[in-house]
Design a protein around this motif. Sequence first.
Motif, short mmCIF file in Angstrom:
data_model
loop_
_atom_site.label_atom_id
_atom_site.label_comp_id
_atom_site.label_asym_id
_atom_site.label_seq_id
_atom_site.Cartn_x
_atom_site.Cartn_y
_atom_site.Cartn_z
N ASP A 19 12.80 21.59 17.13
CA ASP A 19 13.83 21.98 16.16
C ASP A 19 13.41 21.40 14.80
O ASP A 19 13.23 20.18 14.68
N PRO A 20 13.20 22.22 13.78
CA PRO A 20 12.78 21.69 12.47
C PRO A 20 13.67 20.59 11.94
O PRO A 20 13.21 19.71 11.19
N ALA A 21 14.95 20.58 12.35
CA ALA A 21 15.88 19.55 11.89
C ALA A 21 15.51 18.17 12.45
O ALA A 21 15.98 17.15 11.93
N GLN A 22 14.69 18.15 13.49
CA GLN A 22 14.30 16.89 14.12
C GLN A 22 12.99 16.33 13.54
O GLN A 22 12.51 15.30 13.99
N GLU A 23 12.45 17.00 12.53
CA GLU A 23 11.20 16.56 11.92
C GLU A 23 11.37 15.17 11.31
O GLU A 23 12.45 14.80 10.84
N THR A 24 10.30 14.39 11.36
CA THR A 24 10.32 13.07 10.73
C THR A 24 10.44 13.23 9.21
O THR A 24 10.07 14.26 8.65
N PRO A 25 10.97 12.20 8.51
CA PRO A 25 11.11 12.29 7.05
C PRO A 25 9.77 12.57 6.39
O PRO A 25 8.78 11.88 6.65
N GLN A 26 9.73 13.57 5.54
CA GLN A 26 8.50 13.94 4.86
C GLN A 26 8.45 13.46 3.41
O GLN A 26 7.45 13.68 2.71
N THR A 27 9.52 12.80 2.95
CA THR A 27 9.55 12.21 1.61
C THR A 27 10.19 10.83 1.69
O THR A 27 10.89 10.51 2.65
N MET A 28 9.95 10.00 0.68
CA MET A 28 10.51 8.65 0.65
C MET A 28 12.02 8.70 0.46
O MET A 28 12.53 9.45 -0.37
N THR A 29 12.71 7.84 1.21
CA THR A 29 14.16 7.75 1.07
C THR A 29 14.61 6.33 0.74
O THR A 29 15.80 6.09 0.56
N ASN A 30 13.65 5.38 0.64
CA ASN A 30 13.99 3.98 0.40
C ASN A 30 13.18 3.39 -0.74
O ASN A 30 12.14 3.92 -1.13
N ASP A 31 13.68 2.26 -1.26
CA ASP A 31 12.98 1.50 -2.30
C ASP A 31 12.13 0.45 -1.61
O ASP A 31 12.62 -0.61 -1.20
N VAL A 32 10.82 0.75 -1.46
CA VAL A 32 9.94 -0.09 -0.66
C VAL A 32 8.72 -0.53 -1.48
O VAL A 32 8.05 0.31 -2.09
N ASP A 33 8.45 -1.84 -1.45
CA ASP A 33 7.16 -2.35 -1.90
C ASP A 33 6.34 -2.59 -0.64
O ASP A 33 6.76 -3.35 0.26
N TYR A 34 5.16 -1.99 -0.59
CA TYR A 34 4.36 -1.99 0.65
C TYR A 34 3.07 -2.77 0.42
O TYR A 34 2.28 -2.45 -0.46
N TYR A 35 2.88 -3.81 1.24
CA TYR A 35 1.71 -4.66 1.11
C TYR A 35 0.87 -4.62 2.39
O TYR A 35 1.41 -4.60 3.51
N ILE A 36 -0.43 -4.63 2.21
CA ILE A 36 -1.35 -4.76 3.33
C ILE A 36 -1.71 -6.24 3.49
O ILE A 36 -2.06 -6.91 2.51
N VAL A 37 -1.63 -6.75 4.69
CA VAL A 37 -1.94 -8.16 4.97
C VAL A 37 -3.42 -8.32 5.33
O VAL A 37 -4.08 -9.26 4.89
N ASN A 38 -3.94 -7.42 6.12
CA ASN A 38 -5.35 -7.37 6.47
C ASN A 38 -5.72 -5.95 6.86
O ASN A 38 -4.87 -5.19 7.32
N THR A 39 -6.98 -5.61 6.67
CA THR A 39 -7.52 -4.35 7.19
C THR A 39 -8.66 -4.67 8.15
O THR A 39 -9.19 -5.78 8.16
N LEU A 40 -9.04 -3.68 8.92
CA LEU A 40 -10.01 -3.90 9.99
C LEU A 40 -11.32 -4.56 9.52
O LEU A 40 -11.83 -5.45 10.20
N PRO A 41 -11.89 -4.18 8.37
CA PRO A 41 -13.16 -4.82 7.95
C PRO A 41 -13.04 -6.32 7.69
O PRO A 41 -14.06 -7.01 7.62
N ASP A 42 -11.81 -6.82 7.55
CA ASP A 42 -11.63 -8.24 7.23
C ASP A 42 -12.17 -9.15 8.32
O ASP A 42 -12.57 -10.29 8.05
N SER A 43 -12.18 -8.70 9.58
CA SER A 43 -12.70 -9.56 10.64
C SER A 43 -14.19 -9.82 10.44
O SER A 43 -14.66 -10.95 10.60
N CYS A 44 -14.91 -8.78 10.07
CA CYS A 44 -16.35 -8.96 9.82
C CYS A 44 -16.61 -9.76 8.55
O CYS A 44 -17.58 -10.54 8.48
N GLN A 45 -15.76 -9.59 7.54
CA GLN A 45 -15.91 -10.38 6.33
C GLN A 45 -15.67 -11.86 6.61
O GLN A 45 -16.41 -12.73 6.15
N ALA A 46 -14.62 -12.13 7.40
CA ALA A 46 -14.34 -13.51 7.78
C ALA A 46 -15.50 -14.08 8.60
O ALA A 46 -15.84 -15.27 8.49
#
Length: 466
Positions: A272-299
């Motif tokens: 049912d198209p009404a059950q689709e996940t949100p396709q646009t932002m609905t919240n005020d969010v600051d999004y931070y990355i803590v680590n990415t996969l290459p960080d293990s090799c860098q460490a």
Amino acid sequence: MSDHKIKNKESLLSHGDAGAKAQVLELTERVLQRLDARKRLHEMMHREGSELVIGSRRHDLSRYRHVYAFSSGKAGNHMARAFEDLLGEYLTLGVTIIKLRDEEDVYRKTEVYVGGHPLPNEEGIRGCQRMIDIAEQMGPDDLLLLGLTGGCSALMGYPVEGTTLEDLQEATDVMLKAGMWVMDINDIRGHLSRMSRGRLGQHIHGAKILCFEIWDAVGLDDITDYTEPVPIMGTPVGYDTVTFQDIGAILRKYHIEDKLPRNVARYLLDYDPAQETPQTMTNDVDYYIVNTLPDSCQAALEAAEEMGIPAHVLTTYAEGESRDYGTFMASLAHEVVKNERPFRAPCFLFSAGETTTAIPDSSLIRGHGGPSQEMTAAFAVAAEGLKNVCLLSMDSEGTDGTTPVAGGLTDGTTGTAAAERGIDLRKALREHAAYEALEPLGDTVLTGNTGTNLCDFNVLYIGTQE
């Protein structure tokens, strides 16, 4: 935060090529300490009085009516503890849904739910509902810190209406045994959960959200400044770039449409198209990355430099069949030992990614295991007789496949030791019973929760040859 990550170091060094293994274990310990999520969050932000400072941004905690902290994933414990450290008396309430609870997990204001991974469970659902109940009470004067780490799509697996927990568990099992790429699995599970891909955010109205995520996917670009927000990707409070139509294409790619539970197939394909996940932002969010996969090799490169041993990164895009990768690593070791190319010993060779174990026929399974244990078992077969050489492969979060161990550590003596004890490594690989083969040999690596989850980390050490 200074406790040893590798719990069975003495046992691992009690047999085999102890000199080579000591180098690998020392390096891996240093890598895991660097990647600990609690440590990383303290490096990214701090408190100055009532202000939470993240890079150039300041958030006055005293102006919020309530301050909440949610977390989930294999390293969710460490994020929850960091949030309590940093927020202190300003924290109203925390909720975390984790895979394993450690003895060190002591919380003051955080409710803990032990969910299921890779198969979701009832306690995880209770934790999800608790988060939703709190989210519905949030308003413009509230602040939410959200910590996400790998595994949260399973641990926060809250079946959508019309499907059951058993349906979600069976669907997950089908996908895992099909050898699917983890991101494709997550896309499907995201559409089957009431929490994922922005659906938790639909219950939040006006609150400020600070989201922190360990991104455990192959192929994400390196982050140059972790204290600066980046465009949000997925998450329970973001938005989804994957549609039901995309999900249908994924199912057809792996030919699993007819293998899924009927309720799941119906929901995903006759949607049912009404059950689709949100396709646009609905919240005020600051999004931070803590680590990415290459960080293990860098460490790892940084740790190797401290140890004074030359080191090289082979790839941070390791994928494919685990046992084949183990055989390749052994062939590489032979080449370095015999011909001093493409590198000269002594050296460390690092790789990271997410190799998998395809199980097309479940009737073949005679035991337990995981991709990292299969990799090291295959390495042991192909590296027979090599001296001062070993391979450690681990799931960096601390549990490999369906076992309580992080992975394996084998060397050129492992094959002989196995034969002397009547253990057939080749048969163990055929029957997906690497754990039952390596555990009696003392060649499994035990960590418990490591505080990170950057997929698989592999270390090949080739020492000086006499």
